[in-house]
Design an enzyme around this catalytic site. Sequence first.
Site, mmCIF file in Angstrom:
data_model
loop_
_atom_site.group_PDB
_atom_site.id
_atom_site.type_symbol
_atom_site.label_atom_id
_atom_site.label_comp_id
_atom_site.label_asym_id
_atom_site.label_seq_id
_atom_site.Cartn_x
_atom_site.Cartn_y
_atom_site.Cartn_z
ATOM 1 N N GLY A 17 0.857 -1.190 0.000
ATOM 2 C CA GLY A 17 0.000 0.000 0.000
ATOM 3 C C GLY A 17 0.887 1.232 0.000
ATOM 4 N N PRO A 18 0.339 2.374 -0.441
ATOM 5 C CG PRO A 18 -0.881 3.823 -1.779
ATOM 6 C CD PRO A 18 -0.996 2.552 -0.994
ATOM 7 C CB SER A 19 3.928 6.736 1.909
ATOM 8 O OG SER A 19 4.408 7.286 3.106
ATOM 9 N N GLY A 20 1.684 5.901 4.271
ATOM 10 C CA GLY A 20 0.611 6.414 5.112
ATOM 11 C C GLY A 20 -0.636 5.554 5.130
ATOM 12 C CB ALA A 21 -1.728 2.598 3.208
ATOM 13 N N GLY A 22 -0.936 2.557 6.437
ATOM 14 C CA GLY A 22 -1.072 1.823 7.702
ATOM 15 C C GLY A 22 -0.329 0.497 7.728
ATOM 16 C CE LYS A 23 3.567 0.211 3.070
ATOM 17 N NZ LYS A 23 2.975 1.560 2.993
ATOM 18 C CB THR A 24 4.693 0.843 9.810
ATOM 19 O OG1 THR A 24 5.474 1.027 8.635
ATOM 20 C CG2 THR A 24 5.615 0.677 11.011
ATOM 21 C CB SER A 91 5.717 -4.039 -3.125
ATOM 22 O OG SER A 91 4.657 -4.236 -2.230
#
Length: 181
Positions: A17-24, A91
């Site tokens: 997902g794009p930056s800020g989507a909540g992956k981390t 990715s």
Amino acid sequence: MSELRNLEKGFTIWLTGPSGAGKTTLAVKLAKKLREMGYRVEILDGDTIRKTLYPELGFSKEAREMHNRIVIHMAKLLSRNGVIAIVSLISPYRAVREHARKEIGNFIEVYVYAPLEVRIKRDPKGLYAKALRGEIKGLTGYDGVYEEPENPEVKVDSSKMTPEEEVELVIQKARELGYLP
């Protein structure tokens, strides 16, 4: 500390997902829950790997694909040794994610979605602010390419779901696929 449970074969949970989507956030919560369940878990965070191993790499398409190939190899090694690898990596290209799926084997693609306005509001690295001011170009998911997954095993909307709900959805899918008992 409780004894760790060994999986005969590990698997990879690929958060895209794009930056800020909540992956981390999802990666950390998911790792905590799986460790509490007694499993061996490793988070492969794209930003951390990049900063540690090759900080001068850059963000061209070729550089991103090379970075992704290295992460794929690391996840494959962990998975085949009974570890649950949680990959947190933008990715942006479908072809790279499909390569990861084929190369690793036991694989769960999780599309971590949040609307652009939510990602701009979160902006954990200040990237959207820079893009809005025109200081950077080609920000993935803003004015740069992000190819959304067409058939992810799991899609979460971090603007509507709690991280705990997202974790439960991923664990449920891992059980459905036979990766967890």
